[in-house]
Design a protein around this motif. Structure first.
Motif, PDB file in Angstrom:
ATOM      1  N   GLY A  37       0.828  -1.197   0.000  1.00  0.00           N
ATOM      2  CA  GLY A  37       0.000   0.000   0.000  1.00  0.00           C
ATOM      3  C   GLY A  37       0.857   1.240   0.000  1.00  0.00           C
ATOM      4  N   GLU A  38       0.216   2.402  -0.166  1.00  0.00           N
ATOM      5  CA  GLU A  38       0.957   3.651  -0.195  1.00  0.00           C
ATOM      6  C   GLU A  38       1.359   4.065   1.221  1.00  0.00           C
ATOM      7  OE1 GLU A  38       2.107   5.634  -2.614  1.00  0.00           O
ATOM      8  OE2 GLU A  38       1.537   4.040  -4.014  1.00  0.00           O
ATOM      9  N   PRO A  39       2.519   4.692   1.383  1.00  0.00           N
ATOM     10  CA  PRO A  39       2.914   5.201   2.708  1.00  0.00           C
ATOM     11  C   PRO A  39       2.024   6.368   3.106  1.00  0.00           C
ATOM     12  CG  PRO A  39       4.439   5.964   1.025  1.00  0.00           C
ATOM     13  CD  PRO A  39       3.535   4.966   0.355  1.00  0.00           C
ATOM     14  N   THR A  40       1.971   6.669   4.393  1.00  0.00           N
ATOM     15  CA  THR A  40       1.084   7.729   4.872  1.00  0.00           C
ATOM     16  C   THR A  40       1.684   9.112   4.696  1.00  0.00           C
ATOM     17  OG1 THR A  40       1.973   7.503   7.117  1.00  0.00           O
ATOM     18  CG2 THR A  40       0.019   6.206   6.563  1.00  0.00           C
ATOM     19  N   VAL A  41       2.960   9.199   4.327  1.00  0.00           N
ATOM     20  CA  VAL A  41       3.579  10.481   4.009  1.00  0.00           C
ATOM     21  C   VAL A  41       4.272  10.355   2.667  1.00  0.00           C
ATOM     22  CG1 VAL A  41       3.900  11.200   6.402  1.00  0.00           C
ATOM     23  CG2 VAL A  41       5.711   9.927   5.246  1.00  0.00           C
ATOM     24  N   LYS A  42       4.309  11.447   1.914  1.00  0.00           N
ATOM     25  CA  LYS A  42       4.987  11.437   0.625  1.00  0.00           C
ATOM     26  C   LYS A  42       6.488  11.583   0.793  1.00  0.00           C
ATOM     27  CE  LYS A  42       5.411  13.896  -3.775  1.00  0.00           C
ATOM     28  NZ  LYS A  42       4.973  15.068  -4.586  1.00  0.00           N
ATOM     29  N   ARG A  43       6.886  12.472   1.723  1.00  0.00           N
ATOM     30  CA  ARG A  43       8.307  12.723   1.928  1.00  0.00           C
ATOM     31  C   ARG A  43       8.738  12.272   3.320  1.00  0.00           C
ATOM     32  NH1 ARG A  43      10.798  18.643   0.904  1.00  0.00           N
ATOM     33  NH2 ARG A  43      10.213  18.023  -1.232  1.00  0.00           N
ATOM     34  N   LEU A  44       9.700  11.378   3.380  1.00  0.00           N
ATOM     35  CA  LEU A  44      10.275  10.924   4.641  1.00  0.00           C
ATOM     36  C   LEU A  44      11.363  11.922   5.033  1.00  0.00           C
ATOM     37  CD1 LEU A  44      10.353   8.548   6.703  1.00  0.00           C
ATOM     38  CD2 LEU A  44      12.206   7.614   5.337  1.00  0.00           C
ATOM     39  N   VAL A  45      11.203  12.575   6.187  1.00  0.00           N
ATOM     40  CA  VAL A  45      12.122  13.624   6.622  1.00  0.00           C
ATOM     41  C   VAL A  45      12.991  13.114   7.760  1.00  0.00           C
ATOM     42  CG1 VAL A  45      12.339  15.985   7.469  1.00  0.00           C
ATOM     43  CG2 VAL A  45      10.431  15.363   5.965  1.00  0.00           C
ATOM     44  N   PHE A  46      14.283  13.231   7.562  1.00  0.00           N
ATOM     45  CA  PHE A  46      15.274  12.723   8.502  1.00  0.00           C
ATOM     46  C   PHE A  46      16.109  13.908   9.001  1.00  0.00           C
ATOM     47  CE2 PHE A  46      18.779   9.215   8.854  1.00  0.00           C
ATOM     48  CZ  PHE A  46      18.883   9.461  10.220  1.00  0.00           C
TER      49      PHE A  46
END
Length: 335
Positions: A37-46
């Motif tokens: 399925g699609e992730p719940t955020v578009k951009r993973l911020v580290f």
């Protein structure tokens, strides 16, 4: 990584997970969505503290191993490492062999690997170019001590040469080192980037360059083609520079960022705030001491660079070694 969860994560774990180095057969058709399925955020911020050297660069010939994480999401290597076991595995090279005299490494390259930004297929000419950039006069890379040159033996065969036999030869061409494989055609057309605001030289990784704001953020996006190895779970990845550890913790707890590098003394607060810790699967250097002075002079074979250094006396080195209270340092800095 599957469904999104806020994490306090070490950088080595991120690179091992998101760079995804395990080899796979050439894929066909529409890429499946990882995790179903699609992730719940578009951009993973580290959230990261920034370059350890204090200088940001998107040029592979101007960056050392400690800061190479800045550009690693964009590039692949001839030899990769298995993220679970640390063993050397096929990367952009599917086979490699050390010459009998230990002074050359031959590679058979993966066919069909594509460069970002429509720069075509990766070939032996790109493998040669990638080392040439490391060995150029303006390069600050320590790879100059490892290699003497490279030549193409065919479209998908290349040879790297060494000035002398080297016990760590496989390391030098692996993902652990910094010989980033880049597009020769792009450099011939556009030159090397003059600042981080300029687009980076295309690589072949599952992530490509999108934006870099000095001292603020480095943003990567999922490559728009079916990668030979893996499709990243998240469409975008951002390294957000936050130098203070307390700022990174606060950003993590408020949901401003999704992952952060945190020292051991702050990790307890992150856990109480509902976060989880993921540790790297492989050993790495976090801190080290080096006895300067004990170097051979390459310009004068058989001679020492600093023959008058007190460290030339083995008794001095032993005394310094015994003076270090490792147990107390481990408690104070690593919990």
């Amino acid at each position: 990584m599957q469904r999104f969860t806020p994490l306090a994560l070490s950088l080595i774990a991120l690179i091992a997970t998101l760079a995804c180095t395990s080899p796979a057969p050439a894929p066909t058709g529409t890429p499946p969505t990882p995790g179903g399925g699609e992730p719940t955020v578009k951009r993973l911020v580290f959230a990261v503290p920034g370059a350890g050297s204090g200088a940001e660069t998107n040029r592979g010939d101007q960056i050392g191993s400690p800061d190479s994480w800045l550009i690693r999401p964009m590039y692949e290597h001839l030899v990769h490492t298995d993220p679970a076991t640390g063993k050397y595995i096929a990367g952009l090279a599917t086979e490699w062999k050390l010459a009998a005299d230990g002074k050359a490494i031959g590679f058979k390259l993966r066919q069909g690997a594509q460069f970002h930004r429509d720069m075509g297929e990766y070939t032996a000419e790109d493998a040669v170019h990638s080392l040439d950039v490391q060995l150029a006069s303006e390069s600050t890379s320590t790879n100059k001590t490892y290699f003497s040159g490279a030549k193409a033996l065919g479209k998908y065969e290349v040879e790297y040469t060494l000035p002398q036999p080297l016990a760590i030869w496989l390391y030098t061409v692996s993902q652990e080192n910094t010989v980033f494989q880049q597009s020769k055609a792009y450099v011939e057309k556009n030159g090397l980037p003059k600042s981080v605001a300029d687009p980076a030289v295309p690589g072949t990784s599952p992530f490509q360059w999108k934006e870099w704001v000095q001292g603020s953020r480095m943003v990567f996006e999922r490559a728009p083609f079916q990668h030979w190895s893996v499709t990243p779970d998240f469409p975008e990845l951002e390294f957000r520079v936050q130098k203070e550890a307390s700022t990174r913790l606060a950003a993590l707890l408020t949901g401003e960022v999704h992952m952060a590098q945190l020292a051991e003394d702050l990790q307890g607060q992150a856990i109480k705030g509902g976060m989880a810790i993921i540790k790297g699967t492989q050993p790495a250097q976090r801190a080290w001491l080096r006895f300067h002075g004990l170097y051979v002079d390459n310009r004068n074979p058989g001679q020492w660079l600093y023959p008058g250094s007190p460290l030339m006396d083995v008794k001095v080195r032993k005394a310094l070694n015994k003076a270090i209270n490792r147990e107390e340092l481990n408690k104070a800095f690593f919990g």
